[in-house]
Design a protein around this motif. Structure first.
Motif, short mmCIF file in Angstrom:
data_model
loop_
_atom_site.label_atom_id
_atom_site.label_comp_id
_atom_site.label_asym_id
_atom_site.label_seq_id
_atom_site.Cartn_x
_atom_site.Cartn_y
_atom_site.Cartn_z
N GLY A 182 1.07 -1.26 -0.06
CA GLY A 182 0.06 0.07 0.09
C GLY A 182 0.93 1.42 0.11
N ILE A 183 1.76 1.34 0.78
CA ILE A 183 2.79 2.50 1.11
C ILE A 183 3.50 2.52 -0.18
CG2 ILE A 183 4.83 3.29 2.11
CD1 ILE A 183 3.80 2.10 4.77
N TRP A 184 3.86 1.53 -0.77
CA TRP A 184 4.55 1.36 -2.33
C TRP A 184 3.84 2.07 -3.32
CZ3 TRP A 184 3.85 -0.52 -7.27
CH2 TRP A 184 4.72 -0.61 -7.93
N HIS A 185 2.59 1.77 -3.41
CA HIS A 185 1.59 2.35 -4.37
C HIS A 185 1.42 3.85 -4.16
CE1 HIS A 185 0.55 -1.63 -5.59
NE2 HIS A 185 0.27 -1.15 -6.71
N GLY A 186 1.19 4.20 -2.73
CA GLY A 186 1.19 5.61 -2.56
C GLY A 186 0.97 5.95 -1.05
N ILE A 187 1.26 7.14 -0.59
CA ILE A 187 1.35 7.41 0.99
C ILE A 187 -0.37 8.13 0.95
CG2 ILE A 187 1.87 8.58 2.78
CD1 ILE A 187 4.81 8.42 1.76
N GLY A 188 -0.98 7.41 1.78
CA GLY A 188 -2.31 7.99 2.03
C GLY A 188 -3.48 7.00 2.67
N LEU A 189 -4.58 7.49 3.11
CA LEU A 189 -5.32 6.69 3.59
C LEU A 189 -6.11 5.79 2.58
CD1 LEU A 189 -6.15 6.28 6.64
CD2 LEU A 189 -8.22 7.91 6.34
N THR A 190 -6.21 6.18 1.21
CA THR A 190 -6.81 5.34 0.52
C THR A 190 -6.02 4.17 0.07
OG1 THR A 190 -5.86 6.83 -1.26
CG2 THR A 190 -8.16 7.17 -0.72
N PHE A 191 -4.81 4.39 -0.15
CA PHE A 191 -3.74 3.16 -0.51
C PHE A 191 -3.90 2.13 0.70
CE2 PHE A 191 -2.19 5.91 -3.72
CZ PHE A 191 -2.79 5.13 -4.53
N LEU A 192 -3.83 2.85 1.77
CA LEU A 192 -3.72 1.87 3.17
C LEU A 192 -5.14 0.98 3.24
CD1 LEU A 192 -1.73 2.01 5.33
CD2 LEU A 192 -3.18 3.39 6.75
N THR A 193 -5.97 1.70 3.00
CA THR A 193 -7.43 0.99 2.98
C THR A 193 -7.50 0.12 2.07
OG1 THR A 193 -8.34 2.91 3.67
CG2 THR A 193 -9.85 1.02 3.47
N TRP A 194 -7.03 0.17 0.80
CA TRP A 194 -7.15 -0.79 -0.33
C TRP A 194 -6.24 -1.97 0.05
CZ3 TRP A 194 -2.37 -2.28 -2.68
CH2 TRP A 194 -2.46 -2.92 -3.76
N ALA A 195 -4.89 -1.67 0.75
CA ALA A 195 -4.23 -2.79 1.09
C ALA A 195 -4.69 -3.54 2.23
CB ALA A 195 -2.88 -2.15 1.72
N LEU A 196 -5.50 -2.96 3.38
CA LEU A 196 -6.25 -3.59 4.33
C LEU A 196 -7.48 -4.70 3.70
CD1 LEU A 196 -6.71 -1.14 7.34
CD2 LEU A 196 -5.65 -3.35 7.26
N CYS A 197 -8.18 -4.10 2.69
CA CYS A 197 -9.20 -4.92 2.16
C CYS A 197 -8.46 -6.18 1.71
CB CYS A 197 -9.65 -4.26 0.77
SG CYS A 197 -10.79 -2.99 1.21
N HIS A 198 -7.24 -6.19 0.98
CA HIS A 198 -6.62 -7.37 0.57
C HIS A 198 -6.22 -8.10 1.64
CE1 HIS A 198 -7.39 -6.96 -3.78
NE2 HIS A 198 -7.36 -5.65 -3.71
N ALA A 199 -5.72 -7.74 2.82
CA ALA A 199 -5.29 -8.47 3.73
C ALA A 199 -6.26 -9.16 4.43
CB ALA A 199 -4.51 -7.32 4.67
N ILE A 200 -7.27 -8.43 4.56
CA ILE A 200 -8.84 -9.23 4.98
C ILE A 200 -9.01 -10.15 4.27
CG2 ILE A 200 -11.23 -8.72 5.68
CD1 ILE A 200 -10.16 -5.99 6.70
N TYR A 201 -9.12 -10.01 2.91
CA TYR A 201 -9.58 -10.77 1.69
C TYR A 201 -8.76 -12.34 1.99
CZ TYR A 201 -12.01 -7.13 -0.64
OH TYR A 201 -12.75 -6.06 -0.93
N LEU A 202 -7.51 -12.04 1.90
CA LEU A 202 -6.26 -13.15 2.13
C LEU A 202 -6.60 -13.91 3.49
CD1 LEU A 202 -3.32 -11.84 0.04
CD2 LEU A 202 -5.08 -13.35 -0.68
N GLY A 203 -6.66 -13.39 4.58
CA GLY A 203 -6.68 -13.73 5.73
C GLY A 203 -7.91 -14.68 5.82
N TYR A 204 -9.06 -14.26 5.28
CA TYR A 204 -10.26 -14.94 5.51
C TYR A 204 -10.19 -16.28 4.60
CZ TYR A 204 -14.77 -16.39 3.80
OH TYR A 204 -16.02 -17.25 3.62
N GLU A 205 -9.46 -16.17 3.57
CA GLU A 205 -9.27 -17.20 2.49
C GLU A 205 -8.29 -18.36 3.30
OE1 GLU A 205 -8.25 -16.17 -1.44
OE2 GLU A 205 -10.24 -15.34 -1.74
N LEU A 206 -7.48 -17.79 3.86
CA LEU A 206 -6.59 -18.75 4.70
C LEU A 206 -7.11 -19.51 5.66
CD1 LEU A 206 -3.52 -19.69 5.45
CD2 LEU A 206 -3.32 -17.85 7.02
N LEU A 207 -7.98 -18.81 6.43
CA LEU A 207 -8.69 -19.53 7.45
C LEU A 207 -9.96 -20.33 7.12
CD1 LEU A 207 -8.78 -16.68 10.08
CD2 LEU A 207 -7.19 -18.57 10.05
N THR A 208 -10.54 -20.11 5.80
CA THR A 208 -11.67 -20.89 5.29
C THR A 208 -11.21 -21.61 4.28
OG1 THR A 208 -12.19 -19.22 3.87
CG2 THR A 208 -13.18 -19.06 5.97
N LYS A 209 -9.84 -22.02 4.14
CA LYS A 209 -9.55 -22.78 2.90
C LYS A 209 -10.02 -23.97 2.81
CE LYS A 209 -6.11 -23.09 -0.20
NZ LYS A 209 -4.95 -22.60 -1.05
#
Lengths: 76, 471
Positions: B311-338
């Motif tokens: 997220g930081i690599w893409h840009g500094i700001g709340l928007t990129f941080l939230t984008w990154a968090l979305c994907h961390a949540i998606y992948l975390g969910y997928e890991l736990l429910t695989k």
């Protein structure tokens, strides 16, 4: 040794029907990806009571690679 | 000098034949000089920055093997450059540094130092040499070419040192490579000019105006942005791979039909492959390896950290941080429910499961991309509010078509519909088209269709800059 490893695979990947051969790789097991790879490694390390280095872990392409390294480490 | 400009085409028309006929021993020098001209065309500061930083990395690598302090300092300097690049890019808060007769824009220099793709490759090089997996380069010219090879310097693909250096000595250009590179370049030009740029006004209309659009209209805008981003960036990559191929180099594939992914983890194996490969090799695996005794928690921490840094690599700001968090949540969910998802997929109709999964993944990605595209966090929140308010519009023409077609005239509507028809056809035939575009034979129908469609439907004057050039 293959049987012990098969049991580890079955536990980590939550599938008691899994059958492992030295050629078994991530392509054959849906559960085996970058998210679960190190969980598998840790379970193998615990089962055989050894530690792999980072580069060894990154070099594993299939179950056979792991088995060969375990035999090498345990044979020392 | 963007890839879809006349100047770049002229540049290629001269460079490719000269490089082809030049004795092999002079080709590296020619490509280094061409890359310098390409970068210097943006501004001289970028060129100075790339040369200074290439020399810096080249020389410290010679002493870095096993030297932890020097390695950490080298990585931090490269990483700091990326952060400064994004910071200045976000704030545009620059200053000029004038000394005697020479005027040198310090901000441009700092920005260029952190050219993100370029810096990632420098970090990869230092890491490989530090861990003794690679011998340090002895030829500065080869290193400069690895770091600054113009097809990949602006927006990737990210090549690891071991993937590029061997190609310098084995460089060969055959007629088959020239044809295949040409096909690929033309294909990328079509994707960019005929689909991505034609979708740009519709996306702009939904994301950048303050109208309270209906849910359905906003949803269409969100879908179209992800599709635009795909065509823009994969089109760019096709062009980069095509040009490199015509110069005798094979760059890494960056996309593999990502919109057909059945999980977000699969999506990240098919989208921006070279970048996620870099993050997996140099951030995710080292972190999870160290924490592996915590089992699943280690992977969850690894995912979170990798995406926060991405997220930081893409840009500094709340928007990129939230984008990154979305994907961390998606992948975390997928890991736990695989396991439960695999069990479910085996119980129900395979085709049905696949279609539903692709639909869910596409929606999840489009949702996260609202944060990726929105100009600010508050704008993203407003779009999400629109998404869930008055979903069905009262009038299709007025509330859906007019905002997306950017105007209510018949011509606007025709333009919009024609783009949608082309993109649907494209996505349906994508696998087959990819095969033709990477073929080593000339396919007259393919070339004619691409050229005709570019001239008839392509956007020539008001085309958008490649979206990923900002990163």
């Amino acid at each position: 040794m293959l049987e012990r490893m098969q049991q580890v695979f079955r536990t980590v990947f939550e599938d008691q029907r899994l059958v492992i051969t030295p050629e078994t790789s991530a392509k054959d097991i849906k559960m085996w990806d970058s998210l679960t790879h190190l969980e598998l490694i840790t379970a193998v390390e615990t089962e055989f009571n050894l530690k792999f280095s980072f580069s060894e872990v990154m070099g594993f392409n299939n179950a056979g690679d792991m088995l060969r390294l375990i035999e090498k480490i345990m044979g020392k | 000098m963007v890839f879809n400009s006349v100047l770049f085409l002229l540049f290629l028309l001269i460079l490719i034949p000269v490089n082809y006929f030049l004795p092999k021993r002079f080709r590296v020098t020619l490509l280094v000089l061409s890359s310098a001209a390409f970068i210097g065309y943006y501004n001289v500061e970028s060129l100075v920055a790339v040369l200074v930083f290439s020399a810096f990395n080249f020389y410290i690598a010679k002493r870095i093997s096993g030297n932890r302090a020097l390695y950490i300092a080298g990585v931090l300097i490269n990483a700091y450059a990326i952060i400064m690049f994004n910071y200045f890019h976000a704030t545009r808060n620059g200053f000029d540094f004038s000394y005697t007769a020479i005027s040198f824009n310090l901000q441009s220099f700092i920005i260029a130092l952190g050219l993100s793709y370029y810096s990632l490759q420098n970090i990869a090089y230092l890491t490989e040499v530090y861990y003794k997996r690679l011998q340090p380069q002895t030829n500065l010219e080869h290193y400069v070419l690895y770091a600054s090879f113009f097809p990949k310097v602006i927006s990737g693909p990210v090549l690891l040192p071991g993937e590029f250096f061997p190609q310098i000595s084995t460089n060969t250009i055959t007629k088959e490579k020239l044809v295949s590179g040409f096909n690929r370049f033309l294909f990328g030009l079509f994707k960019k000019m005929v689909i991505a740029d034609r979708l740009s006004p519709a996306v702009h209309s939904i994301f950048d105006f303050n109208d309270a659009y209906h849910g359905l209209t906003t949803l269409a805008g969100a879908y179209l942005f992800t599709i635009q981003l795909y065509f823009d960036f994969s089109g760019y990559t096709d062009m980069a791979l095509g040009v490199a191929k015509m110069l005798g180099y094979d760059l890494k594939e960056n996309f593999n039909l990502p919109l057909r992914s059945t999980s977000v983890s699969e999506f990240w194996r098919r989208w921006h492959i070279s970048l996620i490969g870099w993050f997996t090799a140099y951030i995710y695996y080292p972190v999870v390896y160290r924490l592996r005794s915590y089992k699943k928690a280690a992977a969850l921490i690894g995912i979170l950290l990798t995406f926060l840094i991405s997220g930081i690599w893409h840009g500094i700001g709340l928007t990129f941080l939230t984008w990154a968090l979305c994907h961390a949540i998606y992948l975390g969910y997928e890991l736990l429910t695989k396991r439960s998802r695999i069990t479910l997929s085996e119980k129900i109709n395979k085709q049905f499961y696949k279609i539903i999964s692709v639909f869910i993944v596409f929606n999840a990605v489009c949702f996260s991309n609202i944060f990726f595209r929105a100009a600010s966090f508050s704008k993203a929140m407003q779009l999400i509010k629109n998404l869930f308010t008055d979903f069905l519009p009262s009038g299709y023409l007025k509330d859906v078509l007019a905002p997306l077609a950017v105007g209510g005239h018949q011509l606007d509507e025709f333009n919009f519909y024609s783009t949608i028809v082309m993109l649907v056809l494209f996505l349906g035939l994508e696998r087959r088209l990819n095969r033709i575009a990477t073929s080593e034979k000339i396919n007259v129908i393919f070339v004619t269709a691409c050229v005709l469609l570019i001239f008839v439907f392509g956007i020539f004057n008001n085309g958008e800059r490649f979206i990923y050039m900002q990163f």
